[in-house]
Write an enzyme that holds these catalytic residues in place. Structure first.
Site, PDB file in Angstrom:
ATOM      1  N   GLU A 115       4.790  -3.748  12.347  1.00 32.41           N
ATOM      2  CA  GLU A 115       3.734  -2.737  12.230  1.00 32.41           C
ATOM      3  C   GLU A 115       2.605  -3.393  11.458  1.00 32.41           C
ATOM      4  O   GLU A 115       2.802  -3.868  10.341  1.00 32.41           O
ATOM      5  CB  GLU A 115       4.232  -1.501  11.474  1.00 32.41           C
ATOM      6  CG  GLU A 115       5.264  -0.690  12.227  1.00 32.41           C
ATOM      7  CD  GLU A 115       4.761  -0.108  13.527  1.00 32.41           C
ATOM      8  OE1 GLU A 115       3.529   0.039  13.700  1.00 32.41           O
ATOM      9  OE2 GLU A 115       5.591   0.169  14.398  1.00 32.41           O
ATOM     10  N   GLY A 148       2.709  -5.138   7.664  1.00 31.83           N
ATOM     11  CA  GLY A 148       1.726  -5.934   6.924  1.00 31.83           C
ATOM     12  C   GLY A 148       0.580  -6.302   7.839  1.00 31.83           C
ATOM     13  O   GLY A 148       0.230  -5.553   8.748  1.00 31.83           O
ATOM     14  N   SER A 149       0.040  -7.482   7.604  1.00 31.41           N
ATOM     15  CA  SER A 149      -1.171  -7.876   8.330  1.00 31.41           C
ATOM     16  C   SER A 149      -0.833  -8.560   9.662  1.00 31.41           C
ATOM     17  O   SER A 149       0.282  -9.050   9.859  1.00 31.41           O
ATOM     18  CB  SER A 149      -1.993  -8.821   7.456  1.00 31.41           C
ATOM     19  OG  SER A 149      -1.231  -9.973   7.188  1.00 31.41           O
ATOM     20  N   VAL A 166       0.203 -12.538   9.477  1.00 32.66           N
ATOM     21  CA  VAL A 166       1.574 -12.729   8.993  1.00 32.66           C
ATOM     22  C   VAL A 166       2.559 -12.228  10.045  1.00 32.66           C
ATOM     23  O   VAL A 166       3.569 -12.877  10.338  1.00 32.66           O
ATOM     24  CB  VAL A 166       1.793 -12.023   7.624  1.00 32.66           C
ATOM     25  CG1 VAL A 166       3.254 -12.098   7.217  1.00 32.66           C
ATOM     26  CG2 VAL A 166       0.915 -12.668   6.550  1.00 32.66           C
ATOM     27  N   GLY A 167       2.244 -11.107  10.674  1.00 33.44           N
ATOM     28  CA  GLY A 167       3.113 -10.560  11.717  1.00 33.44           C
ATOM     29  C   GLY A 167       3.308 -11.531  12.870  1.00 33.44           C
ATOM     30  O   GLY A 167       4.422 -11.724  13.358  1.00 33.44           O
ATOM     31  N   CYS A 213      -3.151   1.758   6.855  1.00 33.11           N
ATOM     32  CA  CYS A 213      -3.269   1.223   8.214  1.00 33.11           C
ATOM     33  C   CYS A 213      -3.777   2.297   9.161  1.00 33.11           C
ATOM     34  O   CYS A 213      -4.218   1.999  10.260  1.00 33.11           O
ATOM     35  CB  CYS A 213      -1.948   0.658   8.677  1.00 33.11           C
ATOM     36  SG  CYS A 213      -0.598   1.781   8.402  1.00 33.11           S
ATOM     37  N   ASN A 271       0.811  -1.239   0.000  1.00 31.85           N
ATOM     38  CA  ASN A 271       0.000   0.000   0.000  1.00 31.85           C
ATOM     39  C   ASN A 271       0.837   1.279   0.000  1.00 31.85           C
ATOM     40  O   ASN A 271       0.388   2.298  -0.521  1.00 31.85           O
ATOM     41  CB  ASN A 271      -1.037  -0.023   1.134  1.00 31.85           C
ATOM     42  CG  ASN A 271      -0.400  -0.100   2.497  1.00 31.85           C
ATOM     43  OD1 ASN A 271       0.714  -0.579   2.639  1.00 31.85           O
ATOM     44  ND2 ASN A 271      -1.104   0.381   3.490  1.00 31.85           N
ATOM     45  N   GLU A 281       9.167   2.809  15.002  1.00 32.00           N
ATOM     46  CA  GLU A 281       9.814   3.171  13.746  1.00 32.00           C
ATOM     47  C   GLU A 281       9.851   4.693  13.614  1.00 32.00           C
ATOM     48  O   GLU A 281       9.064   5.394  14.231  1.00 32.00           O
ATOM     49  CB  GLU A 281       9.013   2.615  12.561  1.00 32.00           C
ATOM     50  CG  GLU A 281       8.917   1.103  12.586  1.00 32.00           C
ATOM     51  CD  GLU A 281       8.613   0.544  11.221  1.00 32.00           C
ATOM     52  OE1 GLU A 281       9.556   0.442  10.416  1.00 32.00           O
ATOM     53  OE2 GLU A 281       7.444   0.228  10.931  1.00 32.00           O
TER      54      GLU A 281
END
Ligand code: NAP
Ligand code: MG
Length: 483
Positions: free
Chosen positions: A248, A226-227, A230-231, A282, A150, A460
């Site tokens: 994140e 990402g999602s 997956v994280g 996000c 994105n 971050e």
């Protein structure tokens, strides 16, 4: 045969074990190019090269790193119009947003170029006589970077720039949906005076190349955006090797509109926050928590503003909302419309797929009213141009609704009251809080991140990034007896 866009591994551009097509979501007849998919053997070569190059890079010194990062940043900024167009073509955001993103990516590099010079550490007296203490930061080693589609250049840049600035090597696996932006950025980095293997671009699917990367004992840190599912998988894999990890992930951001808000400003912020980037942020305002005293007036204005948004080809002048990024994303969005209807929400704007002059993944921006905070549409991240209005009776109730979520990235409040704004700023359980501003839209020189399922690990961006990309070492030095 068509030209294949290659991976950059150990200082060489190389083909992979297969290729994928990159399709323009604004016009699916437009194939942007073929992109190499790395094998896991190539991935291992990238990691090994990175290990060697990192040591040479750390020895190069801060002035050298400063120059390299500054050059990358300045090139991104000066070429933002051209690169931003390519980004918009493959991702689907309006061209102006693509250009803005590339410029912002450049700013991450110039910001961290300057950070390389800000290497002032701490010193202390020991509690023991004749001993001095020196606390300094050292590179962490090889950083695996896994980024989403994105913000294909900005997200990668806010990770790659600090990684390199603080003396690390990088193995980057970008999202397979947006490989063109990745190749462009990699090409710019490849032309700099850096050791071979310091920076590697390894394209491939998350389940194959991504998974192999995060499981590798050869890496020292993983930065992922990402999602949530997956994280979580990445965190579990990281712990097996005790690899440092930073995640994140998604969110379900709320914008509160109080009865003392400037309604026109509230509508502008809500529309921008909910539908900017086609809702694929996000930080998107997907929950609109509106005081019942002004609910009807707000909704009336929201409907007008939502319907007025021009959906179109990302590269067409006047487009305010591009297509969604992929067919899978569009299918998911349309299924959420069904969920909203089943849960009893009332659709007052949008809600349909659009057929435009070019075949693409277009969807009308969609507004639901009559939703409750416990509905699935208000619990799950949709990543769609879709917002749900939740009625609220008081500020206290609104704050409780904002915080009743497993996420916690951003939250906003529209109000004319300083004391309410202050209370909200202190009590919203999120990483970023906005007063009379959209929930989306953050700066590059300050920390970015959230709480709950939205983030895991050190922050971050800004100076705070140093925490993740370095080790701290405490040195004890016997000063010796005076001569
Ligand atoms: P995703 O499916 O989680 O993918 C993110 C990245 O992870 C992609 O590069 C993907 O590869 C890779 N990946 C997938 N499975 C993997 C695995 N098993 N091991 C290692 N890597 C793997 O998310 P997305 O669909 O790209 O992006 C949308 C999501 O990102 C949303 O949920 C959004 O909220 C979140 N997001 C969060 C932020 C933030 O800062 N909090 C910013 C932007 C986006 P492939 O896709 O190439 O297979
Ligand atoms: Mg594409």
């Amino acid at each position: 045969m068509e030209n294949i866009n290659q991976n950059y591994i150990a200082g060489e551009w190389v083909n992979g074990e297969s290729e994928i097509e990159n399709i323009n979501p604004s016009d699916t007849r437009d194939c942007i190019g073929m992109y190499a998919q790395a094998s896991t053997v190539q991935l291992d070569r990238a990691i090994e090269a990175a290990r060697g190059a990192q040591k040479a890079w750390a020895r190069k010194g801060i002035e050298h790193r400063y120059k390299v990062l500054m050059a990358i940043g300045q090139e991104l900024m000066s070429r933002s119009a051209e690169i931003g167009k390519e980004l918009a073509r493959e991702e689907g955001k309006p061209q102006a947003e693509g250009v803005g993103e590339v410029y912002r990516a450049g700013q991450f590099f110039t910001y961290y170029a300057a950070e390389t010079l800000r290497q002032v550490g701490d010193t202390a007296d020991s509690v023991r006589d004749g001993i001095e203490i020196d606390v300094r930061r050292e590179p962490i080693g090889v950083v695996a970077i896994i980024s989403p589609w994105n913000f294909p250049i900005a997200t990668a840049s806010w990770k790659i720039a600090p990684a390199l600035a603080f003396g690390n090597a990088v193995v980057w696996k970008p999202a397979n949906l947006t490989p063109a932006s990745a190749v462009i950025l990699a090409e710019i980095i490849s032309r700099q005076d850096i050791p071979k293997g310091l920076f590697n671009l390894v394209m491939g699917s998350g389940s194959r190349v991504g998974q192999a990367l995060i499981e590798s004992p050869g890496i020292n840190a993983i930065s992922f955006t990402g999602s949530v599912p997956v994280g979580k998988g990445i965190a579990s894999a990281a712990v097996q090797n005790l690899t440092k990890v930073q995640l994140e992930m998604g969110s379900k951001n709320a914008l509160v509109v109080m009865d003392d808000a400037d309604l026109d400003l509230a509508v502008t912020c809500a529309v921008g926050g909910a539908f900017g980037g086609t809702g694929q942020k996000c930080t998107a305002s997907s929950r609109l928590i509106v005081h019942d005293k002004i609910h009807d007036a707000f909704v009336e204005k929201m409907i007008v503003a939502t319907r007025a948004l021009k959906v179109g080809h990302a590269l067409e002048a006047g487009t305010q909302l591009g297509p969604v990024a992929s067919e899978a994303q569009l299918r998911s969005n349309l299924s959420w419309l069904d969920v909203a209807a089943e849960e009893g929400c009332e659709r007052v704007a949008g809600g349909e797929r659009l057929e435009l002059a070019t075949p693409g993944y277009y969807m009308a921006p969609t507004l639901f009213i009559g939703s409750r905070n416990d509905m699935r549409v208000n619990r799950e991240e949709l990543f769609a141009p879709m917002a749900c209005v939740i009625k609220t009776g008081s500020y206290e109730e609104a704050l409780a609704q904002v915080n009743d979520t497993r996420f916690g990235l951003t939250a906003g409040i529209m109000t004319g009251s300083l004391s309410r704004a202050t209370h909200f700023r202190r009590n919203a359980r999120v990483g970023c809080v906005m007063v009379n501003l959209p929930t989306a839209g953050t700066d590059y020189h300050v920390p970015f991140g959230g709480r709950g399922d939205s983030s895991y690990g050190p922050r971050e961006q800004g100076g705070y990034a140093v925490e993740f990309y370095t080790h701290v070492k405490t040195g004890y030095i016997a000063a010796g007896a005076p001569a």
